[in-house]
Write a protein that holds these residues in place. Structure first.
Motif, PDB file in Angstrom:
ATOM      1  N   MET A  95      11.543  87.455 -12.832  1.00  0.00           N
ATOM      2  CA  MET A  95      10.501  87.920 -13.743  1.00  0.00           C
ATOM      3  C   MET A  95      10.847  87.587 -15.193  1.00  0.00           C
ATOM      4  SD  MET A  95       8.620  91.626 -13.985  1.00  0.00           S
ATOM      5  CE  MET A  95      10.079  92.536 -14.418  1.00  0.00           C
ATOM      6  N   TRP A  96      12.098  87.785 -15.578  1.00  0.00           N
ATOM      7  CA  TRP A  96      12.499  87.498 -16.955  1.00  0.00           C
ATOM      8  C   TRP A  96      12.531  86.001 -17.235  1.00  0.00           C
ATOM      9  CZ3 TRP A  96      12.683  90.558 -21.093  1.00  0.00           C
ATOM     10  CH2 TRP A  96      12.525  91.931 -20.845  1.00  0.00           C
ATOM     11  N   ILE A  97      12.953  85.205 -16.276  1.00  0.00           N
ATOM     12  CA  ILE A  97      12.933  83.750 -16.458  1.00  0.00           C
ATOM     13  C   ILE A  97      11.496  83.267 -16.559  1.00  0.00           C
ATOM     14  CG2 ILE A  97      13.429  81.547 -15.308  1.00  0.00           C
ATOM     15  CD1 ILE A  97      16.000  82.973 -14.196  1.00  0.00           C
ATOM     16  N   CYS A  98      10.629  83.782 -15.698  1.00  0.00           N
ATOM     17  CA  CYS A  98       9.205  83.441 -15.748  1.00  0.00           C
ATOM     18  C   CYS A  98       8.606  83.821 -17.098  1.00  0.00           C
ATOM     19  CB  CYS A  98       8.464  84.142 -14.607  1.00  0.00           C
ATOM     20  SG  CYS A  98       6.682  83.876 -14.573  1.00  0.00           S
ATOM     21  N   ALA A  99       8.939  84.987 -17.592  1.00  0.00           N
ATOM     22  CA  ALA A  99       8.402  85.450 -18.874  1.00  0.00           C
ATOM     23  C   ALA A  99       8.883  84.568 -20.023  1.00  0.00           C
ATOM     24  CB  ALA A  99       8.811  86.901 -19.127  1.00  0.00           C
ATOM     25  N   TYR A 100      10.137  84.214 -20.018  1.00  0.00           N
ATOM     26  CA  TYR A 100      10.726  83.457 -21.126  1.00  0.00           C
ATOM     27  C   TYR A 100      10.270  81.998 -21.128  1.00  0.00           C
ATOM     28  CZ  TYR A 100      14.162  81.713 -24.430  1.00  0.00           C
ATOM     29  OH  TYR A 100      14.758  81.120 -25.511  1.00  0.00           O
ATOM     30  N   PHE A 101      10.242  81.369 -19.963  1.00  0.00           N
ATOM     31  CA  PHE A 101       9.954  79.943 -19.906  1.00  0.00           C
ATOM     32  C   PHE A 101       8.513  79.617 -19.533  1.00  0.00           C
ATOM     33  CE2 PHE A 101      14.560  80.004 -19.412  1.00  0.00           C
ATOM     34  CZ  PHE A 101      14.936  79.004 -20.305  1.00  0.00           C
ATOM     35  N   PHE A 102       7.757  80.586 -19.021  1.00  0.00           N
ATOM     36  CA  PHE A 102       6.376  80.341 -18.626  1.00  0.00           C
ATOM     37  C   PHE A 102       5.462  81.224 -19.466  1.00  0.00           C
ATOM     38  CE2 PHE A 102       2.739  80.559 -15.597  1.00  0.00           C
ATOM     39  CZ  PHE A 102       2.466  79.204 -15.526  1.00  0.00           C
ATOM     40  N   LEU A 103       5.055  82.373 -18.957  1.00  0.00           N
ATOM     41  CA  LEU A 103       4.180  83.282 -19.708  1.00  0.00           C
ATOM     42  C   LEU A 103       4.538  84.729 -19.408  1.00  0.00           C
ATOM     43  CD1 LEU A 103       0.677  81.634 -19.167  1.00  0.00           C
ATOM     44  CD2 LEU A 103       1.906  81.778 -21.331  1.00  0.00           C
ATOM     45  N   PRO A 104       4.780  85.550 -20.440  1.00  0.00           N
ATOM     46  CA  PRO A 104       5.102  86.959 -20.213  1.00  0.00           C
ATOM     47  C   PRO A 104       4.007  87.718 -19.457  1.00  0.00           C
ATOM     48  CG  PRO A 104       5.675  86.343 -22.450  1.00  0.00           C
ATOM     49  CD  PRO A 104       4.920  85.182 -21.853  1.00  0.00           C
ATOM     50  N   LEU A 105       2.752  87.411 -19.739  1.00  0.00           N
ATOM     51  CA  LEU A 105       1.663  88.117 -19.060  1.00  0.00           C
ATOM     52  C   LEU A 105       1.667  87.815 -17.565  1.00  0.00           C
ATOM     53  CD1 LEU A 105      -0.760  90.013 -19.184  1.00  0.00           C
ATOM     54  CD2 LEU A 105      -2.191  88.010 -19.673  1.00  0.00           C
ATOM     55  N   VAL A 106       1.857  86.568 -17.215  1.00  0.00           N
ATOM     56  CA  VAL A 106       1.917  86.185 -15.799  1.00  0.00           C
ATOM     57  C   VAL A 106       3.098  86.879 -15.119  1.00  0.00           C
ATOM     58  CG1 VAL A 106       2.327  84.260 -14.205  1.00  0.00           C
ATOM     59  CG2 VAL A 106       0.723  83.995 -16.108  1.00  0.00           C
ATOM     60  N   ALA A 107       4.245  86.873 -15.791  1.00  0.00           N
ATOM     61  CA  ALA A 107       5.436  87.535 -15.235  1.00  0.00           C
ATOM     62  C   ALA A 107       5.174  89.025 -15.018  1.00  0.00           C
ATOM     63  CB  ALA A 107       6.629  87.329 -16.164  1.00  0.00           C
ATOM     64  N   SER A 108       4.529  89.657 -15.978  1.00  0.00           N
ATOM     65  CA  SER A 108       4.240  91.091 -15.873  1.00  0.00           C
ATOM     66  C   SER A 108       3.280  91.390 -14.725  1.00  0.00           C
ATOM     67  CB  SER A 108       3.644  91.606 -17.181  1.00  0.00           C
ATOM     68  OG  SER A 108       4.545  91.414 -18.238  1.00  0.00           O
ATOM     69  N   TRP A 117       8.875  76.135 -12.824  1.00  0.00           N
ATOM     70  CA  TRP A 117       7.978  75.211 -13.528  1.00  0.00           C
ATOM     71  C   TRP A 117       8.231  75.268 -15.037  1.00  0.00           C
ATOM     72  CZ3 TRP A 117       5.014  71.186 -12.632  1.00  0.00           C
ATOM     73  CH2 TRP A 117       4.121  70.780 -13.625  1.00  0.00           C
ATOM     74  N   GLY A 118       8.336  76.463 -15.571  1.00  0.00           N
ATOM     75  CA  GLY A 118       8.567  76.607 -17.005  1.00  0.00           C
ATOM     76  C   GLY A 118       9.892  76.009 -17.438  1.00  0.00           C
ATOM     77  N   VAL A 119      10.935  76.196 -16.655  1.00  0.00           N
ATOM     78  CA  VAL A 119      12.247  75.631 -17.002  1.00  0.00           C
ATOM     79  C   VAL A 119      12.203  74.102 -16.931  1.00  0.00           C
ATOM     80  CG1 VAL A 119      14.655  75.431 -16.244  1.00  0.00           C
ATOM     81  CG2 VAL A 119      13.574  77.676 -16.349  1.00  0.00           C
ATOM     82  N   ILE A 120      11.640  73.578 -15.853  1.00  0.00           N
ATOM     83  CA  ILE A 120      11.590  72.117 -15.668  1.00  0.00           C
ATOM     84  C   ILE A 120      10.810  71.443 -16.783  1.00  0.00           C
ATOM     85  CG2 ILE A 120      10.650  70.290 -14.186  1.00  0.00           C
ATOM     86  CD1 ILE A 120      11.520  72.020 -11.785  1.00  0.00           C
ATOM     87  N   THR A 121       9.705  72.038 -17.184  1.00  0.00           N
ATOM     88  CA  THR A 121       8.874  71.408 -18.222  1.00  0.00           C
ATOM     89  C   THR A 121       9.521  71.488 -19.606  1.00  0.00           C
ATOM     90  OG1 THR A 121       7.575  73.424 -18.548  1.00  0.00           O
ATOM     91  CG2 THR A 121       6.723  71.799 -16.974  1.00  0.00           C
ATOM     92  N   GLN A 122      10.545  72.299 -19.763  1.00  0.00           N
ATOM     93  CA  GLN A 122      11.231  72.392 -21.058  1.00  0.00           C
ATOM     94  C   GLN A 122      12.540  71.625 -21.096  1.00  0.00           C
ATOM     95  OE1 GLN A 122      11.290  76.157 -23.028  1.00  0.00           O
ATOM     96  NE2 GLN A 122       9.391  76.810 -22.059  1.00  0.00           N
ATOM     97  N   LEU A 123      12.879  70.947 -19.999  1.00  0.00           N
ATOM     98  CA  LEU A 123      14.121  70.164 -19.985  1.00  0.00           C
ATOM     99  C   LEU A 123      13.996  68.927 -20.853  1.00  0.00           C
ATOM    100  CD1 LEU A 123      15.207  70.394 -16.252  1.00  0.00           C
ATOM    101  CD2 LEU A 123      16.252  71.536 -18.187  1.00  0.00           C
TER     102      LEU A 123
END
Length: 126
Positions: A63-76, A120-126
């Motif tokens: 959840m925290w990785i998703c929030a940080y690298f993707f979207l906090p609302l989606v993670a929540s 997805w969020g981590v990969i797109t920020q590499l």
């Protein structure tokens, strides 16, 4: 990120309640510590607690990785989906073990969504 923190606290409170319910079942059904077997209803409450802990090990960091690298609302929202899934899982498991499936599926899909979006969020920020 405050919403993610709130959902994290909600999940921890849910686990705390599940833990307290195991203690209550231990007393109600006369299962003395350190035993983890005995009355079937105690064992059901205990399995819900342990299974929830097993899943929290995945869902909280995801959840925290998703929030940080993707979207906090989606993670929540996915975290709340996991919370709902755990409620349904517990209610089903305690009532009839065979009816735990829908709650387990909701929690699993929420967890899968968190891991997928985080990846997805981590990969797109590499």
């Amino acid at each position: 990120m405050a919403l993610v923190a709130l959902v994290t606290l909600i999940l921890l409170l849910q686990y705390l309640v599940f833990t307290a319910l195991v203690g209550k079942a231990r007393v109600e059904y006369g299962v003395e510590a350190p035993a983890t077997t005995g009355h079937e209803m105690f064992e059901r409450a205990y399995r819900v607690q342990v299974n929830t802990l097993e899943h929290l090990v995945m869902v909280l960091p995801a959840m925290w990785i998703c929030a940080y690298f993707f979207l906090p609302l989606v993670a929540s929202l996915l975290g709340l989906g996991f919370f709902l899934g755990r409620l349904l899982y517990r209610n089903g498991y305690v009532r009839d073990v065979k009816s735990r499936g829908p709650g387990m599926l909701i929690g699993f899909l929420s967890n899968l969504g968190l891991i997928g979006c985080g990846l997805w969020g981590v990969i797109t920020q590499l």
